[in-house]
Design an enzyme around this catalytic site. Structure first.
Site, PDB file in Angstrom:
ATOM      1  CB  SER A   1       3.166  -4.538  -9.084  1.00 22.97           C
ATOM      2  OG  SER A   1       3.092  -5.404  -9.753  1.00 22.97           O
TER       3      SER A   1
ATOM      4  CE  LYS B   1      -2.949 -24.642  -8.173  1.00 22.56           C
ATOM      5  NZ  LYS B   1      -1.889 -25.436  -7.834  1.00 22.56           N
TER       6      LYS B   1
ATOM      7  CB  SER C   1      -4.324 -17.960  -5.288  1.00 27.41           C
ATOM      8  OG  SER C   1      -3.275 -17.352  -5.238  1.00 27.41           O
TER       9      SER C   1
ATOM     10  CE  LYS D   1       8.523  -4.734  -4.833  1.00 28.77           C
ATOM     11  NZ  LYS D   1       9.243  -4.649  -6.112  1.00 28.77           N
TER      12      LYS D   1
ATOM     13  CB  THR E   1       6.440 -10.390 -16.263  1.00 22.58           C
ATOM     14  OG1 THR E   1       7.763 -10.791 -15.893  1.00 22.58           O
ATOM     15  CG2 THR E   1       6.011  -9.155 -14.685  1.00 22.58           C
TER      16      THR E   1
ATOM     17  CB  THR F   1       8.564  -5.324  -0.428  1.00 20.48           C
ATOM     18  OG1 THR F   1      10.372  -5.999  -0.550  1.00 20.48           O
ATOM     19  CG2 THR F   1       7.900  -3.913  -1.380  1.00 20.48           C
TER      20      THR F   1
ATOM     21  NE  ARG G   1      11.364 -11.207 -17.988  1.00 26.60           N
ATOM     22  CZ  ARG G   1      11.335 -11.828 -16.917  1.00 26.60           C
ATOM     23  NH1 ARG G   1      12.102 -12.084 -16.036  1.00 26.60           N
ATOM     24  NH2 ARG G   1      10.068 -11.329 -17.215  1.00 26.60           N
TER      25      ARG G   1
ATOM     26  CG  HIS H   1       3.485  -3.076  -6.274  1.00 28.70           C
ATOM     27  ND1 HIS H   1       4.190  -2.743  -6.614  1.00 28.70           N
ATOM     28  CD2 HIS H   1       3.380  -4.738  -5.578  1.00 28.70           C
ATOM     29  CE1 HIS H   1       5.380  -3.925  -7.376  1.00 28.70           C
ATOM     30  NE2 HIS H   1       4.568  -4.809  -6.712  1.00 28.70           N
TER      31      HIS H   1
HETATM   32  C1  PLP Z   1       2.804  -7.915  -4.785  1.00 30.25           C
HETATM   33  C2  PLP Z   1       4.451  -8.872  -5.036  1.00 30.25           C
HETATM   34  N1  PLP Z   1       4.480  -8.617  -4.125  1.00 30.25           N
HETATM   35  C3  PLP Z   1       6.128  -9.537  -3.372  1.00 30.25           C
HETATM   36  C4  PLP Z   1       6.724  -9.198  -4.126  1.00 30.25           C
HETATM   37  C5  PLP Z   1       9.030  -9.638  -3.718  1.00 30.25           C
HETATM   38  O1  PLP Z   1       9.324  -8.563  -3.520  1.00 30.25           O
HETATM   39  P1  PLP Z   1      10.638  -8.537  -3.211  1.00 30.25           P
HETATM   40  O2  PLP Z   1      11.116  -7.367  -4.217  1.00 30.25           O
HETATM   41  O3  PLP Z   1      10.387  -7.814  -1.897  1.00 30.25           O
HETATM   42  O4  PLP Z   1      10.732  -9.779  -2.996  1.00 30.25           O
HETATM   43  C6  PLP Z   1       6.848  -8.366  -5.510  1.00 30.25           C
HETATM   44  C7  PLP Z   1       8.243  -7.913  -5.895  1.00 30.25           C
HETATM   45  O5  PLP Z   1       7.812  -7.236  -7.500  1.00 30.25           O
HETATM   46  C8  PLP Z   1       5.762  -7.793  -6.082  1.00 30.25           C
HETATM   47  O6  PLP Z   1       5.239  -7.788  -7.034  1.00 30.25           O
END
Ligand code: PLP
Length: 407
Positions: free
Chosen positions: A189, A156, A137, A248, A363, A245, A21, A217
Site C-alpha cells: 500500500s 519465521k 514473510s 477500504k 509506516t 478488508t 501524529r 488493497h
Molecule cells: C496490507 C494491509 N493489511 C491489513 C490491513 C488492516 O486492514 P483493516 O483496516 O481492515 O484492519 C491494512 C490496513 O491498512 C493493510 O494495509
C-alpha cells in the site's frame, strides 16, 4: 517510576523527529465525497477535499450500501449482541460470508472485526494448527501480518521484498519435511507495487508450502469481479488463504479470510481473535454484503478508478514531481523528510483545502516520507485540477525552503 515523565519523553521523541501524529478531524458529506468539512483546532469549519482516503471507490456512500444498512438497522437494531458462538451469528453474517467465499472461488469465508485482526488471529493460529510451521514473510508485509507471525512464536524467515530468489534460498535451507507457509501481499500500500504472486505460488507448490495472500488493497478494485489481483491473474484457486478488508474499497468496516471449508472451520474453532470478541453488527454485514455484490458486477467503476490514477500520475509526472509509479491505483509522492512532508500537508490543508496525510516512519522507511494520494472515481476533473495546481505551487516553495535549510 515517574510514569508521567516516561510518557513525556516517549512523546517528545516523536515531536523531535517530526513524526508526532496529528489527527485531522473531518466530517464527510454523504453523496458529495470526496468533499468533507474539516473541524479546525481553532473551532472554525473549512470545506476540504479528501485525497488520502482508502474508500477507494466511493462505496462508503453508494446508495445500494446505504439502503442495505438502513434496512438492516430498522429490521434488527444496532449491535449483534454476542460473539459468533454465543448469539452473535445472524443471517447477515452468513450471507456476507457466502458472498465473500463466492468472490474468491473458495468453499468458505470467515469474518473478523478488521483485516488487521484477521491477519493477526489467523497467522498466529496457523502456528498452533501446524506444529513446527515455518512462516516465510515478505519484508514489507503489513504490521498485522508481522504481529500475527510474531505472536504465534516458532520459526519465521523474512525474505527481501518481492525477492523470489531469496525466498528460494531460504526454502532450500530448511528441512524439506517441515510444514511451511509463504505470506505476502498483492498490492503493497505504501509504494503501490505488486507482489510476484505467480512466482510465489509456483515456489510454494514446488516446496509443498501453503500460501497466504493479503489482498486488502486489491479487493473490489482488481479482477473481473473485484476478487483482487489473484483473480485478475487467474490464480485464486492456487492460493490457500486469502485475506482482505471490508473497510477500504468495500467502503464499510471488517475483515475476513477466504479458504477451504476445513481451513475456515479450524481457524473458527481455534483463533482467540475470532472466538472471544463480539461479532460485527448486522448492519455492517448487510452493508458490506450489498457492496461486495454490487462490486462483482460494476466493472466500469474499476475501470474509472484505474483511469483516474493514470491521469493523476501523468499530470504529476508532467510537473516533474517524484512520484512512484508501479501501475497500481496508489500515487505516492516522495518528499524524503518528515518535517517537509508535514509542512506540505499542513499547507495543502489550510491554504488549499486539500487533505493528504503525511506518511512517516515506521509506516515507511526514514528518508522516504511521503504524501500518498488515492484518486477515486468520485474525484472529478475540478478536484484533480485544484490538486495539481496546489502541488505545483507548493512544491517549488518547499524546494526553495529545503535549499535554504540545507544552505
Ligand atoms: C496490507 C494491509 N493489511 C491489513 C490491513 C488492516 O486492514 P483493516 O483496516 O481492515 O484492519 C491494512 C490496513 O491498512 C493493510 O494495509
Amino acid at each position: 517510576m515517574d510514569y508521567d515523565a516516561q510518557l513525556d519523553s516517549a512523546l517528545d521523541r516523536l515531536h523531535q523527529e517530526g513524526r508526532y501524529r496529528t489527527f485531522i478531524d473531518i466530517a464527510r458529506d454523504k453523496g458529495h465525497f470526496p468533499h468533507a468539512v474539516w473541524h479546525r483546532p481553532d473551532g472554525r469549519e473549512q470545506p476540504i477535499t479528501v485525497w488520502c482516503g482508502n474508500d477507494y471507490l466511493g462505496m462508503g456512500q453508494h446508495p445500494v450500501v446505504i439502503s442495505a444498512m438502513h434496512e438492516a438497522l430498522d429490521a434488527v437494531g444496532a449491535g449483534s449482541g454476542g460473539t459468533r458462538n454465543i448469539s452473535g451469528t445472524t443471517v447477515y453474517h452468513k450471507r456476507l460470508e457466502a458472498e465473500l467465499a463466492d468472490l474468491h472461488g473458495k468453499e468458505s469465508a470467515l469474518l473478523f472485526t478488521s483485516a488487521y485482526i484477521a491477519n493477526d488471529a489467523t497467522l498466529s493460529t496457523l502456528k498452533v494448527l501446524f506444529p513446527g510451521l515455518i512462516i516465510y514473510s515478505d519484508a514489507l508485509n503489513h504490521a498485522s501480518m508481522i504481529e500475527g507471525i510474531r505472536r504465534g512464536g516458532g520459526l519465521k524467515r523474512i525474505f527481501r521484498h518481492n525477492d523470489v530468489a531469496h525466498l528460494r534460498e531460504l526454502l532450500e535451507a530448511d528441512d524439506p519435511a517441515a510444514p511451511k507457509l509463504i505470506a505476502f501481499e498483492s498490492v503493497y500500500s505504501m509504494d503501490g507495487d505488486f507482489g510476484p504472486i505467480k512466482a510465489l505460488v509456483e515456489l510454494a507448490e514446488e516446496f509443498g508450502a501453503l500460501t497466504y495472500l493479503d489482498e486488502v488493497h486489491a479487493v473490489g478494485m482488481y479482477g473481473p469481479r473485484g476478487g483482487g489481483v489473484a483473480e485478475e491473474l487467474g490464480l485464486m484457486g492456487r492460493i490457500d488463504i486469502i485475506n482482505a478488508t471490508l473497510g477500504k474499497a468495500v467502503g464499510v468496516v471488517g475483515g475476513y479470510i477466504a479458504a477451504s471449508a476445513k481451513m475456515c472451520d479450524a481457524i473458527r474453532s481455534y483463533a482467540p481473535g475470532f472466538i472471544f470478541t463480539t461479532s460485527l453488527p448486522p448492519v455492517i454485514a448487510a452493508g458490506a454484503a450489498a457492496s461486495v455484490a454490487h462490486l462483482k458486477t460494476d466493472r466500469a467503476l474499476r475501470e474509472k478508478h484505474q483511469t483516474q490514477a493514470k491521469i493523476l500520475k501523468l499530470r504529476l509526472k508532467g510537473l516533474g514531481l517524484p512520484i512512484i509509479d508501479h501501475g497500481s491505483h496508489i500515487v505516492p509522492l516522495i518528499v524524503g523528510d518528515p518535517v517537509h512532508t508535514k509542512m506540505i500537508s499542513d499547507m495543502l490543508l489550510s491554504d488549499f483545502g486539500i487533505y493528504v496525510q503525511p506518511i512517516n516512519f515506521p509506516t515507511v522507511p526514514r528518508g522516504t516520507e511521503r504524501l500518498r494520494f488515492t484518486p477515486s472515481p468520485v474525484h472529478g476533473p475540478k478536484e484533480m485540477d485544484a490538486l495539481v495546481r496546489a502541488l505545483d505551487s507548493l512544491w517549488s516553495h518547499c524546494a526553495l525552503n529545503r535549499a535554504e535549510l540545507a544552505g
